[in-house]
Design an enzyme around this catalytic site. Sequence first.
Site, PDB file in Angstrom:
ATOM      1  N   HIS A 248      22.835   8.979  -6.841  1.00 22.27           N
ATOM      2  CA  HIS A 248      21.653   8.209  -7.225  1.00 22.27           C
ATOM      3  C   HIS A 248      20.615   9.073  -7.952  1.00 22.27           C
ATOM      4  CE1 HIS A 248      18.549   5.175  -7.120  1.00 22.27           C
ATOM      5  NE2 HIS A 248      17.733   6.021  -6.491  1.00 22.27           N
TER       6      HIS A 248
ATOM      7  N   HIS B  10      14.617   4.071 -13.053  1.00 22.97           N
ATOM      8  CA  HIS B  10      15.666   3.405 -12.276  1.00 22.97           C
ATOM      9  C   HIS B  10      16.424   2.321 -13.034  1.00 22.97           C
ATOM     10  CE1 HIS B  10      13.989   5.649  -8.991  1.00 22.97           C
ATOM     11  NE2 HIS B  10      14.787   5.101  -8.108  1.00 22.97           N
TER      12      HIS B  10
ATOM     13  N   LYS C  56      10.195  -0.574   2.947  1.00 23.51           N
ATOM     14  CA  LYS C  56      11.263  -1.403   2.378  1.00 23.51           C
ATOM     15  C   LYS C  56      12.531  -1.185   3.205  1.00 23.51           C
ATOM     16  CE  LYS C  56      10.313  -2.160  -2.486  1.00 23.51           C
ATOM     17  NZ  LYS C  56      10.731  -1.865  -3.871  1.00 23.51           N
TER      18      LYS C  56
ATOM     19  N   GLU D 159      14.743  11.922  -7.370  1.00 20.94           N
ATOM     20  CA  GLU D 159      13.592  11.106  -6.940  1.00 20.94           C
ATOM     21  C   GLU D 159      12.320  11.940  -6.971  1.00 20.94           C
ATOM     22  OE1 GLU D 159      13.156   7.978  -6.418  1.00 20.94           O
ATOM     23  OE2 GLU D 159      15.206   7.244  -6.294  1.00 20.94           O
TER      24      GLU D 159
ATOM     25  N   ARG E 183      12.778 -10.635  16.586  1.00 23.07           N
ATOM     26  CA  ARG E 183      11.725 -10.860  15.571  1.00 23.07           C
ATOM     27  C   ARG E 183      10.836  -9.631  15.368  1.00 23.07           C
ATOM     28  NH1 ARG E 183      11.452 -15.767  18.317  1.00 23.07           N
ATOM     29  NH2 ARG E 183      12.694 -17.354  17.249  1.00 23.07           N
TER      30      ARG E 183
ATOM     31  N   HIS F 263      20.202   2.340 -12.293  1.00 21.91           N
ATOM     32  CA  HIS F 263      20.921   1.266 -11.604  1.00 21.91           C
ATOM     33  C   HIS F 263      22.089   0.773 -12.445  1.00 21.91           C
ATOM     34  CE1 HIS F 263      17.243   0.273  -8.871  1.00 21.91           C
ATOM     35  NE2 HIS F 263      18.020   1.188  -8.341  1.00 21.91           N
TER      36      HIS F 263
ATOM     37  N   LYS G 188       3.420   8.314  -3.094  1.00 19.02           N
ATOM     38  CA  LYS G 188       4.040   7.043  -2.709  1.00 19.02           C
ATOM     39  C   LYS G 188       3.098   6.257  -1.806  1.00 19.02           C
ATOM     40  CE  LYS G 188       7.912   4.408  -1.374  1.00 19.02           C
ATOM     41  NZ  LYS G 188       9.326   4.218  -1.276  1.00 19.02           N
TER      42      LYS G 188
ATOM     43  N   GLU H   8       4.996  -5.282  -3.594  1.00 18.67           N
ATOM     44  CA  GLU H   8       5.489  -5.283  -4.974  1.00 18.67           C
ATOM     45  C   GLU H   8       5.241  -6.626  -5.651  1.00 18.67           C
ATOM     46  OE1 GLU H   8       9.047  -2.970  -5.439  1.00 18.67           O
ATOM     47  OE2 GLU H   8       9.613  -4.109  -7.206  1.00 18.67           O
TER      48      GLU H   8
ATOM     49  N   ARG I  42       1.084  -2.256 -12.776  1.00 12.51           N
ATOM     50  CA  ARG I  42       0.896  -0.912 -12.218  1.00 12.51           C
ATOM     51  C   ARG I  42       1.148  -0.856 -10.731  1.00 12.51           C
ATOM     52  NH1 ARG I  42      -1.180   2.542 -15.202  1.00 12.51           N
ATOM     53  NH2 ARG I  42      -1.855   1.876 -17.241  1.00 12.51           N
TER      54      ARG I  42
ATOM     55  N   ASN J  33       9.896   2.536  -9.505  1.00 19.90           N
ATOM     56  CA  ASN J  33      11.233   2.399 -10.093  1.00 19.90           C
ATOM     57  C   ASN J  33      11.333   3.122 -11.431  1.00 19.90           C
ATOM     58  OD1 ASN J  33      12.635   0.889  -8.174  1.00 19.90           O
ATOM     59  ND2 ASN J  33      11.559  -0.963  -8.815  1.00 19.90           N
TER      60      ASN J  33
HETATM   61  N1  GLY Z   1      11.940   2.768  -3.687  1.00 16.75           N
HETATM   62  C1  GLY Z   1      10.931   2.016  -4.278  1.00 16.75           C
HETATM   63  C2  GLY Z   1       9.919   1.489  -3.324  1.00 16.75           C
HETATM   64  O1  GLY Z   1       9.886   1.887  -2.185  1.00 16.75           O
HETATM   65  O2  GLY Z   1       9.145   0.653  -3.701  1.00 16.75           O
END
Ligand code: GLY
Length: 341
Positions: A244, A228, A133, A175, A111, A232, A203, A213, A219, A225
């Site tokens: 990519h 993207h 993520k 990126e 966990r 994609h 970021k 998210e 915003r 993305n």
């Molecule tokens: N790659 C997009 C994010 O980390 O939200």
Amino acid sequence: MTTHTVTVRAGGGSYPVLVGSGVRRRLPEVLGEVRRVAVVTQAAIGFEVDPGCEHEVFTIGEGEEAKTLATVEELCRAWARWGLTRADRVVAVGGGLVTDVAGFAAAVYHRGVGVVHVPTTLLGMVDAAIGGKTGVNLPEGKNLVGAFWQPGAVLCDLDALATLPERERRSGLGEMAKYHFLTGRDLTALPLDERVAACVRIKAEVVAADERERVGARRGRAVLNYGHTLAHALETAGRYDLRHGEAVAVGLVYAAELARRLGRIDDARVAHHRRVVEGYGLPTAPPPGVDPDELMTLMARDKKAVDGLTFALDGPDGVEVVTGVDPTVAAEALAALAGSP
Ligand code: GLY
């Protein structure tokens, strides 16, 4: 070379991202007092780290085929046999695939066991390893299963980039190009270390404001993305020889062409997109023979598309999520792109 430290505030705490040459040597320091470390990497990566304590290397397979629940199960079983506990740490060394898979396995093993990321690609440094993520693919689609699991630290050792094949290095620039449009700052003149740190900082700000998210946020994290949606679609179509970052580069120019047709930006801003993407030596148009109808269908199926065609688009207030885009206009922008040099 200077080491840059960026703090990411997320997951109820914060963690450092160190950017610079040789920062892998700071691994024992960022790990702190730990008993054992499971290093997860791929055979071809060959970027060695020394956690400064008892450790074992666990290798996972190459390519998207390895980004599965089966790999996560194999990793967790190998960790269990080795006796990894929650007092230990996982260290992921590799590109986005490695940090996504190892991060997800760390999120679910016992966990949750702590993880430190050592991204070895530009894409990993400015995107995948930052912000928590993690996840794997299902046969039904990419990244459909995962968790938010923030690392304890991220070490972006620029020495790793020297080990990359040229096309892989260039792909990461796609990126990076994205970040040129997410703030008003011009990143063009910055040396590489400062530019990587600047992208991480952008970021980090986006993640701090919207870690998970939020669905429907105009915003939030979804602006990461940018470029993207078409990228994609090009990747999902699977018939085009694009990395990519190359697909994102085409997607950025497409997003600019679409935003202009929607009256959100002017010609000069579109030209700026093309200049930045070309400046990185990346493509500005899809490969020849692309099937626009197929791309339109795939874009309509995008995860973001909960209310009609949905794109992150530049505009007077910066990049934001725009829903219900007229398919005719989206198709026109695609046709203009295919016709461009
Ligand atoms: N790659 C997009 C994010 O980390 O939200």
